[in-house]
Design a protein around this motif. Structure first.
Motif, PDB file in Angstrom:
ATOM      1  N   ALA A 235       0.837  -1.204   0.000  1.00  0.00           N
ATOM      2  CA  ALA A 235       0.000   0.000   0.000  1.00  0.00           C
ATOM      3  C   ALA A 235       0.868   1.249   0.000  1.00  0.00           C
ATOM      4  O   ALA A 235       0.590   2.234  -0.706  1.00  0.00           O
ATOM      5  CB  ALA A 235      -0.930  -0.011   1.213  1.00  0.00           C
ATOM      6  N   THR A 236       1.945   1.214   0.783  1.00  0.00           N
ATOM      7  CA  THR A 236       2.842   2.371   0.853  1.00  0.00           C
ATOM      8  C   THR A 236       3.537   2.596  -0.486  1.00  0.00           C
ATOM      9  O   THR A 236       3.628   3.731  -0.986  1.00  0.00           O
ATOM     10  CB  THR A 236       3.894   2.148   1.962  1.00  0.00           C
ATOM     11  N   THR A 237       4.006   1.511  -1.091  1.00  0.00           N
ATOM     12  CA  THR A 237       4.686   1.617  -2.391  1.00  0.00           C
ATOM     13  C   THR A 237       3.743   2.163  -3.463  1.00  0.00           C
ATOM     14  O   THR A 237       4.111   3.026  -4.266  1.00  0.00           O
ATOM     15  CB  THR A 237       5.214   0.228  -2.812  1.00  0.00           C
ATOM     16  N   ARG A 238       2.507   1.651  -3.445  1.00  0.00           N
ATOM     17  CA  ARG A 238       1.523   2.128  -4.426  1.00  0.00           C
ATOM     18  C   ARG A 238       1.257   3.622  -4.255  1.00  0.00           C
ATOM     19  O   ARG A 238       1.159   4.369  -5.219  1.00  0.00           O
ATOM     20  CB  ARG A 238       0.217   1.337  -4.276  1.00  0.00           C
ATOM     21  N   ARG A 239       1.148   4.013  -3.005  1.00  0.00           N
ATOM     22  CA  ARG A 239       0.875   5.425  -2.705  1.00  0.00           C
ATOM     23  C   ARG A 239       2.015   6.308  -3.204  1.00  0.00           C
ATOM     24  O   ARG A 239       1.795   7.352  -3.823  1.00  0.00           O
ATOM     25  CB  ARG A 239       0.698   5.578  -1.189  1.00  0.00           C
ATOM     26  N   LYS A 247       1.455   8.619 -13.865  1.00  0.00           N
ATOM     27  CA  LYS A 247       1.070   7.956 -15.129  1.00  0.00           C
ATOM     28  C   LYS A 247       1.393   6.472 -15.133  1.00  0.00           C
ATOM     29  O   LYS A 247       0.826   5.703 -15.901  1.00  0.00           O
ATOM     30  CB  LYS A 247       1.761   8.645 -16.296  1.00  0.00           C
ATOM     31  N   SER A 248       2.361   6.050 -14.286  1.00  0.00           N
ATOM     32  CA  SER A 248       2.717   4.628 -14.282  1.00  0.00           C
ATOM     33  C   SER A 248       2.233   3.926 -13.012  1.00  0.00           C
ATOM     34  O   SER A 248       2.696   2.848 -12.688  1.00  0.00           O
ATOM     35  CB  SER A 248       4.234   4.468 -14.375  1.00  0.00           C
ATOM     36  N   ALA A 249       1.300   4.563 -12.314  1.00  0.00           N
ATOM     37  CA  ALA A 249       0.826   3.982 -11.045  1.00  0.00           C
ATOM     38  C   ALA A 249       0.169   2.624 -11.291  1.00  0.00           C
ATOM     39  O   ALA A 249      -0.514   2.446 -12.290  1.00  0.00           O
ATOM     40  CB  ALA A 249      -0.157   4.926 -10.387  1.00  0.00           C
TER      41      ALA A 249
END
Ligand code: SF4
Ligand code: FES
Length: 251
Positions: A235-239, A247-249
């Motif tokens: 979750a932290t990395t995604r955030r 744009k690359s999320a």
């Protein structure tokens, strides 16, 4: 159940229509060394007191329905030997502390099912392909990625062991969060974003204080505590990726 030895089973009773609250009832149970606590309860039901109520089905650690507190610890009663549980001279059996007792040793599973459904424990596709186009293929390593979490049998022992859930039943809880990871890691699934919206919350992964007892009591080595810490990292990395590289999320 014939045996030379016998032991006292101290069983917590509760009848919702009864006039008195929960109370303990003692039964003298003969046993052999190869018999488990569930055998003792079935002896009581068959030979001494047909009113005693409890759940069980498979007797082999698969169905997850026979979970109870044995001498204060969450256990599968079909996997707990009387010879071990009775070392102190008494086998005390209580309903799991995770959820309210409906009757005797039977707890209300509905709150657990609500938490479980909350994480969407099914494959989510943005667009289903027609059946005629065939299966969604996976390689052995794809299965390995989520196999550990998929071993969960929904016994809820981990909820009974979790001090966070005992203090706040809004916490989504160990098994449900482990199941979220199971689907997020599945290469056929595209529902990670939907799940993180539901679990990266105050009562989701961030309420876990990593006590770890859920993993200690789990009879299937699902390691829900480890799964939740993995989800926190994801979750932290995604955030961070969303903030730094919108744009690359990941989806
Ligand atoms: S994670 Fe383990 S203890 Fe929790 S419900 Fe699943 S099998 Fe039971
Ligand atoms: S009776 Fe099925 S897990 Fe114990």
């Amino acid at each position: 159940m014939a045996g030379e030895k016998s032991i006292t089973f101290r069983v917590r009773r509760y009848q919702p229509q009864g006039t008195k609250g929960p109370y303990y009832q003692d039964y003298n149970v003969p046993y052999r060394d190869d018999e488990v606590v569930l055998d003792g309860l079935n002896y009581i039901k068959d030979q001494l007191d047909p009113t005693l109520t409890f759940r069980w089905s498979c007797r082999m650690g698969i169905c997850g329905s026979c979970g109870m507190d044995v001498n204060g610890s969450p256990k599968l009663t079909c996997g707990t030997f009387i010879r071990d549980a009775g070392r102190g001279g008494v086998v005390q059996v209580d309903p799991l502390t995770s959820f309210n007792s409906i009757k005797d040793l039977v707890t209300d599973f509905d709150p657990f099912m609500d938490h479980f459904a909350h994480v969407k424990p099914w494959l989510i596709r943005e667009k289903e392909k027609p059946v005629a186009q065939g299966e969604y293929l996976q390689y052995p390593e794809d299965l390995t990625a989520y196999r550990q979490q998929s071993l969960c049998i929904n016994c809820t022992l981990c909820y009974a062991a979790c001090p966070v859930f005992q203090g706040d039943d809004r916490f989504v809880g160990p098994a449900s969060l482990a199941m979220a990871l199971r689907y997020i890691r599945d290469t056929r699934d595209q529902g990670a974003e939907q799940r993180f919206e539901r679990i990266s919350t105050e009562h989701g992964i961030w309420e876990c204080t990593f006590v770890g007892e859920c993993s200690v009591v789990c009879p299937k080595e699902v390691d829900p505590a480890g799964a939740i810490q993995t989800l926190k990292l994801m979750a932290t990395t995604r955030r961070m990726r969303k903030l730094l590289m919108p744009k690359s999320a990941p989806r």
